[in-house]
Design an enzyme around this catalytic site. Structure first.
Site, PDB file in Angstrom:
ATOM      1  N   CYS A 125       0.811  -1.221   0.000  1.00  0.00           N
ATOM      2  CA  CYS A 125       0.000   0.000   0.000  1.00  0.00           C
ATOM      3  C   CYS A 125       0.845   1.272   0.000  1.00  0.00           C
ATOM      4  CB  CYS A 125      -0.946   0.011   1.191  1.00  0.00           C
ATOM      5  SG  CYS A 125      -2.030  -1.416   1.235  1.00  0.00           S
TER       6      CYS A 125
ATOM      7  N   HIS B 244      -3.053   7.279   3.071  1.00  0.00           N
ATOM      8  CA  HIS B 244      -3.515   6.000   2.530  1.00  0.00           C
ATOM      9  C   HIS B 244      -4.835   5.644   3.209  1.00  0.00           C
ATOM     10  CE1 HIS B 244      -3.890   1.927   1.409  1.00  0.00           C
ATOM     11  NE2 HIS B 244      -3.513   1.432   2.568  1.00  0.00           N
TER      12      HIS B 244
ATOM     13  N   ASN C  52     -10.147   0.060   0.848  1.00  0.00           N
ATOM     14  CA  ASN C  52      -8.690   0.150   0.742  1.00  0.00           C
ATOM     15  C   ASN C  52      -8.272  -0.387  -0.626  1.00  0.00           C
ATOM     16  OD1 ASN C  52      -5.938  -0.210   0.871  1.00  0.00           O
ATOM     17  ND2 ASN C  52      -5.937  -1.170   2.891  1.00  0.00           N
TER      18      ASN C  52
HETATM   19  O1  UT7 Z   1      -3.243  -1.197   3.846  1.00  0.00           O
HETATM   20  C1  UT7 Z   1      -2.951  -1.872   5.033  1.00  0.00           C
HETATM   21  C2  UT7 Z   1      -3.997  -2.919   5.269  1.00  0.00           C
HETATM   22  N1  UT7 Z   1      -4.540  -3.141   6.550  1.00  0.00           N
HETATM   23  C3  UT7 Z   1      -4.904  -2.256   7.501  1.00  0.00           C
HETATM   24  O2  UT7 Z   1      -4.658  -1.113   7.481  1.00  0.00           O
HETATM   25  C4  UT7 Z   1      -5.687  -2.846   8.642  1.00  0.00           C
HETATM   26  C5  UT7 Z   1      -5.498  -2.134   9.939  1.00  0.00           C
HETATM   27  N2  UT7 Z   1      -6.416  -2.668  10.927  1.00  0.00           N
HETATM   28  C6  UT7 Z   1      -7.726  -2.353  10.959  1.00  0.00           C
HETATM   29  O3  UT7 Z   1      -8.193  -1.575  10.157  1.00  0.00           O
HETATM   30  C7  UT7 Z   1      -8.585  -2.966  12.036  1.00  0.00           C
HETATM   31  O4  UT7 Z   1      -7.758  -3.658  12.941  1.00  0.00           O
HETATM   32  C8  UT7 Z   1      -9.686  -3.913  11.501  1.00  0.00           C
HETATM   33  C9  UT7 Z   1     -10.734  -3.110  10.759  1.00  0.00           C
HETATM   34  C10 UT7 Z   1      -9.075  -4.945  10.568  1.00  0.00           C
HETATM   35  C11 UT7 Z   1     -10.364  -4.633  12.652  1.00  0.00           C
HETATM   36  O5  UT7 Z   1     -10.888  -3.681  13.552  1.00  0.00           O
HETATM   37  P1  UT7 Z   1     -10.621  -3.825  15.117  1.00  0.00           P
HETATM   38  O6  UT7 Z   1     -11.348  -2.742  15.751  1.00  0.00           O
HETATM   39  O7  UT7 Z   1      -9.165  -3.926  15.314  1.00  0.00           O
HETATM   40  O8  UT7 Z   1     -11.348  -5.189  15.418  1.00  0.00           O
HETATM   41  P2  UT7 Z   1     -10.738  -6.498  16.059  1.00  0.00           P
HETATM   42  O9  UT7 Z   1      -9.852  -7.183  15.085  1.00  0.00           O
HETATM   43  O10 UT7 Z   1     -10.201  -6.168  17.410  1.00  0.00           O
HETATM   44  O11 UT7 Z   1     -12.047  -7.363  16.213  1.00  0.00           O
HETATM   45  C12 UT7 Z   1     -13.105  -6.968  17.084  1.00  0.00           C
HETATM   46  C13 UT7 Z   1     -14.241  -7.979  16.919  1.00  0.00           C
HETATM   47  C14 UT7 Z   1     -13.772  -9.418  16.955  1.00  0.00           C
HETATM   48  O12 UT7 Z   1     -14.748 -10.162  17.641  1.00  0.00           O
HETATM   49  P3  UT7 Z   1     -14.529 -10.622  19.184  1.00  0.00           P
HETATM   50  O13 UT7 Z   1     -13.274 -11.405  19.161  1.00  0.00           O
HETATM   51  O14 UT7 Z   1     -14.408  -9.333  19.945  1.00  0.00           O
HETATM   52  O15 UT7 Z   1     -15.756 -11.396  19.459  1.00  0.00           O
HETATM   53  C15 UT7 Z   1     -13.761  -9.824  15.520  1.00  0.00           C
HETATM   54  O16 UT7 Z   1     -13.953 -11.200  15.349  1.00  0.00           O
HETATM   55  O17 UT7 Z   1     -14.858  -7.791  15.654  1.00  0.00           O
HETATM   56  C16 UT7 Z   1     -14.925  -9.049  14.963  1.00  0.00           C
HETATM   57  N3  UT7 Z   1     -14.855  -8.812  13.538  1.00  0.00           N
HETATM   58  C17 UT7 Z   1     -15.931  -8.599  12.766  1.00  0.00           C
HETATM   59  N4  UT7 Z   1     -17.238  -8.546  13.052  1.00  0.00           N
HETATM   60  C18 UT7 Z   1     -18.090  -8.293  12.051  1.00  0.00           C
HETATM   61  C19 UT7 Z   1     -13.745  -8.749  12.751  1.00  0.00           C
HETATM   62  N5  UT7 Z   1     -14.107  -8.508  11.477  1.00  0.00           N
HETATM   63  C20 UT7 Z   1     -15.447  -8.406  11.462  1.00  0.00           C
HETATM   64  C21 UT7 Z   1     -16.385  -8.156  10.456  1.00  0.00           C
HETATM   65  N6  UT7 Z   1     -17.691  -8.105  10.788  1.00  0.00           N
HETATM   66  N7  UT7 Z   1     -16.036  -7.949   9.167  1.00  0.00           N
END
Ligand code: UT7
Length: 310
Positions: A112, A235, A265
């Site tokens: 990215c 980005h 993204n």
């Molecule tokens: O270009 C570079 C590419 N990547 C990035 O920049 C990614 C950077 N990271 C992020 O943007 C965030 O970490 C995410 C959007 C990927 C995730 O958000 P988060 O606030 O960090 O969520 P999390 O991973 O801590 O997950 C929180 C909860 C989890 O459930 P439990 O364990 O609390 O029950 C996940 O399983 O949200 C759940 N979850 C979802 N729920 C519904 C994860 N993905 C989803 C989803 N829909 N798509």
């Protein structure tokens, strides 16, 4: 004369994939995606449009905007992690299709952050006077390496391409300073196996820190301060990461790009797509100071302070 941007173009596929459609494909919700990422919809390219096609459409527009002909281009750099095939490069495919018969051509892989790497690389050739016009493209079709059963990643990405023609610009305009960086120890947090694998929380923490710090450092290198910034193009990975960068630079909401809402993204394409959209919306003017900043798998990052105008 320094190196700056003299033409811009972008392409996004027609097909819109809204969050509501993802709800039918996996255990997710429009509400979760909006609040955790800011994304409302993204574009997905059909099977017969690959990365080189999107790159070509964006490049053609950038050339037209620059008012130069394809044979005037000295070098084509395509930032992508989703080339049509490993070789020939997307850049060589573009060279043929554009008829850029005098151009050298290569792809560049920095995920990215690839577009930042591409612009900075191009600027070195222009600053030294070796080359005059360089086409820099950021193009990715992440949908073809997305695991559509993995809700942790599938909701985040979209397809698209953005292109700029770089060349000499008036004194005081163009790239004022830059920073490129890499931390291979973080490679395990974001990589492609068969599909994209990501430790979202680790990437998130890295991104928030890096985007803010790099933005501040390029300002310092240019002898400028936060007060001088007219527009920030980060980005587009997550609205919360974008928001953290905005707060770090103490900018009002209207001075930052948030195209993530409509495109998700788009990897190497996100910064040039955002640049084109903000210019078309009349938010960037001649002599404005723009900060562009990105990060990606590698881990990699890059930032540029640029004074807009030819
Ligand atoms: O270009 C570079 C590419 N990547 C990035 O920049 C990614 C950077 N990271 C992020 O943007 C965030 O970490 C995410 C959007 C990927 C995730 O958000 P988060 O606030 O960090 O969520 P999390 O991973 O801590 O997950 C929180 C909860 C989890 O459930 P439990 O364990 O609390 O029950 C996940 O399983 O949200 C759940 N979850 C979802 N729920 C519904 C994860 N993905 C989803 C989803 N829909 N798509």
């Amino acid at each position: 004369m320094g190196a700056g941007i003299i033409g811009i173009g972008r392409y996004v596929p027609e097909k819109v994939l809204p969050n509501f459609d993802l709800e039918k494909m996996m255990d997710t919700s429009d509400e979760w995606i909006r609040t955790r990422t800011g994304i409302e919809e993204r574009r997905i390219a059909p099977d017969d449009i690959d990365t080189s096609d999107m790159a070509y459409f964006a490049a053609e527009r950038a050339l037209h905007d620059a008012g130069i002909e394809a044979k005037d281009i000295d070098l084509i750099l395509v930032a992508t992690v989703t080339p049509d095939r490993s070789f020939p490069s997307v850049a060589c495919m573009l060279q043929e299709r554009l008829g850029a018969v005098n151009a050298a051509a290569m792809d560049l892989s920095a995920a990215c952050a690839g577009f930042m790497y591409g612009m900075v690389t191009a600027a070195q050739f222009i600053d030294t006077g070796v080359y005059k016009y360089i086409l820099v493209v950021g193009a990715d079709k992440l949908s073809k390496i997305t695991d559509w059963t993995d809700r942790n990643t599938a909701v985040l990405f979209g397809d698209g391409a953005g292109a700029v023609v770089m060349g000499p610009v008036s004194p005081g305009r163009g790239i004022l300073s830059f920073e490129l960086g890499a931390d291979g120890t973080g490679g395990k947090h974001l990589y492609k196996d068969e599909y994209i694998v990501m430790n979202g929380r680790e990437v998130f923490k890295f991104a928030v820190r890096q985007m803010g710090e790099s933005s501040v450092r390029v300002l310092e290198k240019a002898g400028l301060t936060k007060d001088d910034v007219d527009f920030l193009i980060p980005h587009q990975a997550n609205i919360r990461i974008v928001e953290a960068a905005r707060q770090r630079l103490e900018l009002p909401e209207e001075k930052i790009s948030t195209t993530i809402r409509r495109y998700g993204n788009t990897s190497a394409a996100s910064i040039p797509i955002s640049l084109v959209e903000e210019l078309e919306a009349g938010k960037i003017h001649d002599d404005d100071l723009i900060i562009m900043v990105g990060f990606g798998g590698g881990l990699t990052w890059g930032a540029i302070a640029l004074r807009w105008g030819r």
